[in-house]
Design an enzyme around this catalytic site. Structure first.
Site, PDB file in Angstrom:
ATOM      1  N   ASP A   1      -1.717   9.323 -10.542  1.00  0.00           N
ATOM      2  CA  ASP A   1      -1.812   8.240 -11.062  1.00  0.00           C
ATOM      3  C   ASP A   1      -0.488   8.441 -11.449  1.00  0.00           C
ATOM      4  O   ASP A   1       0.259   7.077 -12.019  1.00  0.00           O
ATOM      5  CB  ASP A   1      -2.979   9.457 -12.403  1.00  0.00           C
ATOM      6  CG  ASP A   1      -4.118   8.647 -11.907  1.00  0.00           C
ATOM      7  OD1 ASP A   1      -4.592   7.789 -11.182  1.00  0.00           O
ATOM      8  OD2 ASP A   1      -5.094   8.972 -12.787  1.00  0.00           O
TER       9      ASP A   1
ATOM     10  N   ASN B   1      -2.541  13.126  -4.195  1.00  0.00           N
ATOM     11  CA  ASN B   1      -3.115  13.585  -4.229  1.00  0.00           C
ATOM     12  C   ASN B   1      -3.952  14.764  -3.937  1.00  0.00           C
ATOM     13  O   ASN B   1      -4.423  16.048  -4.687  1.00  0.00           O
ATOM     14  CB  ASN B   1      -5.019  12.586  -4.283  1.00  0.00           C
ATOM     15  CG  ASN B   1      -4.347  11.259  -5.405  1.00  0.00           C
ATOM     16  OD1 ASN B   1      -3.456  11.074  -6.311  1.00  0.00           O
ATOM     17  ND2 ASN B   1      -5.379  10.133  -5.180  1.00  0.00           N
TER      18      ASN B   1
ATOM     19  N   ASP C   1       0.900  -1.025  -0.100  1.00  0.00           N
ATOM     20  CA  ASP C   1      -0.504  -0.350   0.094  1.00  0.00           C
ATOM     21  C   ASP C   1       0.914   1.712   0.099  1.00  0.00           C
ATOM     22  O   ASP C   1       1.846   1.379   0.172  1.00  0.00           O
ATOM     23  CB  ASP C   1      -0.718   0.252   1.035  1.00  0.00           C
ATOM     24  CG  ASP C   1      -1.850   1.343   1.363  1.00  0.00           C
ATOM     25  OD1 ASP C   1      -3.092   1.090   0.647  1.00  0.00           O
ATOM     26  OD2 ASP C   1      -1.670   2.460   1.738  1.00  0.00           O
TER      27      ASP C   1
ATOM     28  N   GLU D   1      -4.844   2.143  -4.270  1.00  0.00           N
ATOM     29  CA  GLU D   1      -3.051   2.599  -4.296  1.00  0.00           C
ATOM     30  C   GLU D   1      -2.816   0.729  -3.601  1.00  0.00           C
ATOM     31  O   GLU D   1      -1.422   1.381  -3.390  1.00  0.00           O
ATOM     32  CB  GLU D   1      -2.725   3.564  -3.220  1.00  0.00           C
ATOM     33  CG  GLU D   1      -3.463   3.337  -1.265  1.00  0.00           C
ATOM     34  CD  GLU D   1      -5.000   4.251  -1.561  1.00  0.00           C
ATOM     35  OE1 GLU D   1      -5.046   4.228  -0.141  1.00  0.00           O
ATOM     36  OE2 GLU D   1      -5.108   4.491  -2.857  1.00  0.00           O
TER      37      GLU D   1
ATOM     38  N   HIS E   1      -4.781  14.360  -8.677  1.00  0.00           N
ATOM     39  CA  HIS E   1      -4.915  12.571  -9.262  1.00  0.00           C
ATOM     40  C   HIS E   1      -4.241  12.389 -10.370  1.00  0.00           C
ATOM     41  O   HIS E   1      -3.481  11.890  -9.980  1.00  0.00           O
ATOM     42  CB  HIS E   1      -6.309  12.546  -9.680  1.00  0.00           C
ATOM     43  CG  HIS E   1      -7.560  12.319  -8.336  1.00  0.00           C
ATOM     44  ND1 HIS E   1      -7.368  11.456  -7.595  1.00  0.00           N
ATOM     45  CD2 HIS E   1      -8.744  13.735  -7.895  1.00  0.00           C
ATOM     46  CE1 HIS E   1      -8.527  12.235  -6.217  1.00  0.00           C
ATOM     47  NE2 HIS E   1      -8.353  13.406  -6.340  1.00  0.00           N
TER      48      HIS E   1
END
Length: 319
Positions: free
Chosen positions: A215, A206, A198, A241, A211
Site C-alpha cells: 500500500d 506483497n 501496471d 496495482e 500488504h
C-alpha cells in the site's frame, strides 16, 4: 390545497355577492380575485406536466396569501389557522432555492403583521408574534439542515469518486472523465492518449514485505505520477496495482515520450524507497489506435500486456 381552497373561496365569494352575510362590499372583489387566481394556480400545478419555474417559485407565497385571506377578510384569526404558514416555508426551504425560502418568510411575516393590525380580538397580536417567531425558527432550521445535507451529499459524491488509498480518481471517476474528454476530442479533433500503467511483480512485493508495504508503494507511486502530469491531465487508480493516465491534446509520439519519462522517473525515485518498484506502460491514442472510449482502453491494455511480455519495466505502443 390551492385548488380545493381556491374553489371553496370562490364559492364563498359568490355566496357573499348573492347577499349572504359576510365582509363588507369593498372586500368582495379582492377575495374573488384571490380565489380565482388560487384555483387556476392549483389547476396548473396539478394538471400541467411541467409547471413553469416562476410558478413553482411563487407557489409558497401564493399559498401563504390564500391561508391569510380568510382571517384578513373576516377579521377573525386563530393560532391554529396561522400556524399553517409553516407549510409553505417548509416547502420552499426544502425544495426551492434558498432565496425563495427567505422571500416566503418575508411574505408570511408581512401577512401576520397585517392580521395583527386588522383583526381586533383579544390575544391576536400575541398570537401573531408567537407564530412569527415559529416561522423564523422553522425557516432557519430548514435552510440550515438543507445546507448541511447538501454538504454531506457533495462529500459522499466526492468520496465515491476518489480512491481512498492514493487520493487519485477511482475507476468510476476515470470512466466519466474519459467520456468527457472523448466528447471534447470529437468536437475539436485534438488527439487523446491513454497510458495504462501496471506495477511489475506487485504480488511478489506483497508476499515478501506484506500488504502495508505494498500500500505504501502504491501511495508513493500515485504521488510520483500526479507530480509528473500536466494540468488538465487525469491520473487514476483503476485497479489493485493498475493506474491510468489520460493525456489530452497529446499525439502518439508525445505520449510515447512521456511514458518513457514516467517509467524512468518511477525507477529513479523508487530506488530510495524501502521497496523499489518498476512499472510497465502501454500507450494508445485516439484516433490512431481506437475510435471509441472502450476501444482506447482495450488498445492501451493490449499494449500493456505486450510491455509485460517483453520483460517488464518498459513501454509498448498499441499497433
Amino acid at each position: 390545497m390551492l385548488l380545493a381552497g381556491g374553489f371553496m373561496a370562490v364559492a364563498w365569494a359568490i355566496a357573499i355577492a348573492g347577499g349572504v352575510s359576510g365582509p363588507d362590499a369593498r372586500w368582495r372583489t379582492p377575495v374573488f380575485v384571490v380565489s380565482i387566481f388560487a384555483a387556476g394556480f392549483g389547476a396548473v400545478l396539478l394538471l400541467g406536466r411541467r409547471a413553469p419555474t416562476w410558478l413553482l417559485f411563487a407557489f409558497p407565497s401564493v399559498t401563504a396569501v390564500l391561508i391569510c385571506t380568510p382571517p384578513l377578510v373576516s377579521q377573525e384569526s386563530t393560532p391554529a389557522g396561522s400556524i399553517l404558514l409553516v407549510w409553505p416555508i417548509l416547502f420552499a426551504g426544502y425544495l426551492l432555492p434558498e432565496r425563495i425560502a427567505w422571500a416566503t418568510l418575508g411574505v408570511s411575516l408581512g401577512l401576520l403583521m397585517a392580521m395583527a393590525l386588522r383583526v381586533h380580538s383579544d390575544g391576536t397580536v400575541a398570537s401573531c408574534v408567537e407564530v412569527g417567531l415559529s416561522l423564523v425558527a422553522t425557516a432557519y432550521i430548514t435552510v440550515h439542515l438543507r445546507r448541511h445535507n447538501r454538504t454531506l451529499v457533495y462529500r459522499l459524491h466526492q468520496e465515491a469518486r476518489i480512491d481512498a488509498l492514493t487520493g487519485l480518481a477511482n475507476r468510476r471517476a476515470f470512466d466519466d472523465l474519459l467520456e468527457r474528454d472523448f466528447t471534447l476530442y470529437q468536437r475539436r479533433g485534438d488527439p487523446l492518449s491513454l497510458l495504462a500503467i501496471d506495477v511489475d511483480h506487485f504480488k511478489r512485493l506483497n508476499d515478501r514485505a506484506g500488504h502495508p508495504a505494498g500500500d505504501a508503494a502504491l501511495a508513493a507511486l500515485a504521488a510520483v505520477l500526479a507530480a509528473q502530469v500536466r494540468r488538465g491531465d487525469i491520473v487514476a487508480r483503476v485497479g489493485g496495482e493498475e493506474f491510468a493516465v489520460l493525456l489530452t491534446d497529446c499525439p502518439t509520439g508525445v505520449a510515447q515520450h512521456r511514458a518513457r519519462a514516467l517509467r524512468a522517473v518511477v525507477a529513479a525515485d523508487s530506488a530510495a524507497w524501502p521497496n523499489p518498484i518498476t512499472v510497465s506502460i502501454g500507450v494508445a491514442t485516439v484516433p490512431a489506435h481506437a475510435d471509441t472510449p472502450a476501444g482506447l482502453v482495450t488498445a492501451a491494455d493490449t499494449a500493456l500486456y505486450a510491455a509485460k511480455a517483453a520483460g517488464r519495466d518498459t513501454v509498448a505502443t498499441a499497433s
